[in-house]
Design an enzyme around this catalytic site. Structure first.
Site, short mmCIF file in Angstrom:
data_model
loop_
_atom_site.label_atom_id
_atom_site.label_comp_id
_atom_site.label_asym_id
_atom_site.label_seq_id
_atom_site.Cartn_x
_atom_site.Cartn_y
_atom_site.Cartn_z
N ASP A 1 -0.53 4.15 1.09
CA ASP A 1 -1.09 5.07 2.09
C ASP A 1 -0.20 5.05 3.34
O ASP A 1 0.71 4.22 3.45
CB ASP A 1 -2.55 4.66 2.44
CG ASP A 1 -2.65 3.25 3.05
OD1 ASP A 1 -3.37 2.42 2.48
OD2 ASP A 1 -2.01 3.01 4.10
N GLY B 1 -5.13 -8.95 3.29
CA GLY B 1 -5.79 -8.02 2.36
C GLY B 1 -5.12 -7.87 1.03
O GLY B 1 -5.06 -6.77 0.47
N ASN C 1 0.83 -1.20 0.00
CA ASN C 1 0.00 0.00 0.00
C ASN C 1 0.87 1.25 0.00
O ASN C 1 1.99 1.25 0.52
CB ASN C 1 -0.93 0.01 1.22
CG ASN C 1 -1.88 -1.18 1.21
OD1 ASN C 1 -2.09 -1.80 0.17
ND2 ASN C 1 -2.41 -1.53 2.37
N HIS D 1 5.90 -0.58 -2.76
CA HIS D 1 5.37 0.06 -3.97
C HIS D 1 5.40 1.58 -3.88
O HIS D 1 4.75 2.26 -4.68
CB HIS D 1 3.95 -0.43 -4.26
CG HIS D 1 3.93 -1.87 -4.70
ND1 HIS D 1 2.76 -2.61 -4.78
CD2 HIS D 1 4.91 -2.72 -5.07
CE1 HIS D 1 3.04 -3.84 -5.19
NE2 HIS D 1 4.35 -3.93 -5.36
N1 APR Z 1 -10.85 -7.07 4.66
C1 APR Z 1 -9.96 -7.99 4.21
N2 APR Z 1 -9.66 -8.19 2.90
C2 APR Z 1 -10.30 -7.39 2.02
C3 APR Z 1 -11.25 -6.41 2.40
C4 APR Z 1 -11.51 -6.27 3.79
N3 APR Z 1 -12.38 -5.36 4.25
N4 APR Z 1 -11.70 -5.81 1.27
C5 APR Z 1 -11.07 -6.39 0.23
N5 APR Z 1 -10.23 -7.35 0.67
C6 APR Z 1 -9.35 -8.21 -0.12
C7 APR Z 1 -9.93 -8.62 -1.46
O1 APR Z 1 -10.69 -9.82 -1.31
C8 APR Z 1 -8.65 -8.85 -2.28
O2 APR Z 1 -8.20 -10.19 -2.13
O3 APR Z 1 -8.19 -7.46 -0.42
C9 APR Z 1 -7.64 -7.89 -1.67
C10 APR Z 1 -7.37 -6.67 -2.53
O4 APR Z 1 -6.76 -7.11 -3.72
P1 APR Z 1 -6.27 -6.04 -4.79
O5 APR Z 1 -7.35 -5.06 -5.05
O6 APR Z 1 -5.68 -6.82 -5.94
O7 APR Z 1 -5.10 -5.24 -4.04
P2 APR Z 1 -3.61 -5.72 -3.80
O8 APR Z 1 -3.54 -7.20 -3.65
O9 APR Z 1 -3.06 -4.89 -2.70
O10 APR Z 1 -2.88 -5.29 -5.17
C11 APR Z 1 -1.48 -5.49 -5.23
O11 APR Z 1 -1.44 -4.42 -7.39
O12 APR Z 1 -2.14 -2.78 -8.78
C12 APR Z 1 -1.11 -3.17 -7.98
O13 APR Z 1 0.44 -1.75 -6.96
C13 APR Z 1 -0.88 -2.18 -6.87
O14 APR Z 1 -0.08 -2.66 -4.63
C14 APR Z 1 -1.07 -3.01 -5.60
C15 APR Z 1 -0.87 -4.43 -6.09
#
Ligand code: APR
Length: 248
Positions: free
Chosen positions: A107, A189, A105, A122
């Site tokens: 943030d 997450g 993240n 990232h």
């Molecule tokens: N509690 C727990 N898990 C959650 C919640 C919640 N309230 N809301 C969503 N999730 C989960 C979703 O089920 C999903 O598996 O969080 C995950 C989010 O996945 P992505 O949107 O793909 O985000 P992320 O895995 O952080 O992406 C990785 O991709 O685009 C690039 O650089 C960007 O750092 C990012 C990377």
């Protein structure tokens, strides 16, 4: 309150090294969009238009606008760390020197919750980077095309301090070493879509760590984890960490 069942956490040997990988899902309940859920950021914006070096060269204004919007949202009062961020900060406070948060993240919610040992692989929304010297600095005002660095002469263009697709993440040597030495690796997450972050669990498994997935739903890498608990991060993270520390 996350704290070990006994008070003495001074002797190092008895406490494990806990490495936590977080993704956008841990900040979802704080009001920040994830990337691949419904209404996620990649539903609204094409990655190749706002999150690649080529996009920045081609249309810096569009890229600046995308990150200015995310910066403005992050700095609004209604975006605060949630119980999951706070539980991780309390874990680190209870076990100083034994907890590392590796986050995808950009943030600052881990830091605002009180976590000290955080690696942003990232990059970070609230800082910027000189496009020439790659020096990083806190960026207080919104990006615009007149934004220039103060480290070069003549001053150069600055860019969001974000690792774009096709670029190497930050801190990878330190991250791989920490994962190899981890006794416990907890992924929170993240959808397990983006490497090298998504491959860290395999390294943890290879080096004998106990691997745990805490997520809303099983991620793409869910079969790689020895243990998993599904639900909202603000529920499942505090309850898992409390139970974990009681069991030590
Ligand atoms: N509690 C727990 N898990 C959650 C919640 C919640 N309230 N809301 C969503 N999730 C989960 C979703 O089920 C999903 O598996 O969080 C995950 C989010 O996945 P992505 O949107 O793909 O985000 P992320 O895995 O952080 O992406 C990785 O991709 O685009 C690039 O650089 C960007 O750092 C990012 C990377």
């Amino acid at each position: 309150q996350i704290s070990p069942s006994h008070t003495d956490t001074s002797s190092d040997s008895q406490w494990p090294n806990i490495v936590i990988l977080t993704g956008a899902g841990i900040s979802a309940e704080s009001g920040l969009k994830t990337f691949r859920d419904n209404d996620g950021l990649w539903e609204e914006h094409a990655v190749e238009e706002v999150a690649t070096p080529e996009a920045f060269t081609r249309n810096p204004e569009l890229v600046y606008r995308f990150y200015n919007q995310r910066r403005e949202q992050l700095q609004s009062d209604d975006v605060q760390p949630n119980a999951a961020h706070i539980a991780l900060a309390q874990l680190e406070a209870a076990l100083p020197e034994h907890v590392l948060v590796i986050t995808q993240n950009v943030d600052d919610l881990h830091e605002r919750a009180g976590s000290k040992n955080v690696l942003h692989m990232h990059g970070e929304l609230l800082s910027a980077r000189c496009n020439h010297s790659h020096r990083r600095f806190i960026m207080k005002s919104p990006f615009d095309c007149t934004s220039r660095c103060q480290c070069c002469s003549p001053s150069q263009t600055i860019r969001p301090d974000i690792v774009w697709f096709g670029e190497m993440p930050f801190h990878m040597d330190e991250i791989e070493r920490a994962v190899q030495e981890a006794d416990v690796f907890i992924s929170i997450g993240t959808s397990g879509n983006v490497y090298p972050a998504a491959g860290l669990v395999q390294i943890a498994n290879h080096y004998g760590a106990h691997t745990v997935e805490l997520n809303l739903v099983p991620s793409d890498g869910n079969n790689d984890f020895l243990e998993a608990h599904y639900g909202l991060a603000s529920d499942v993270v505090p309850s898992y960490l409390t139970q974990y520390l009681k069991g030590k």
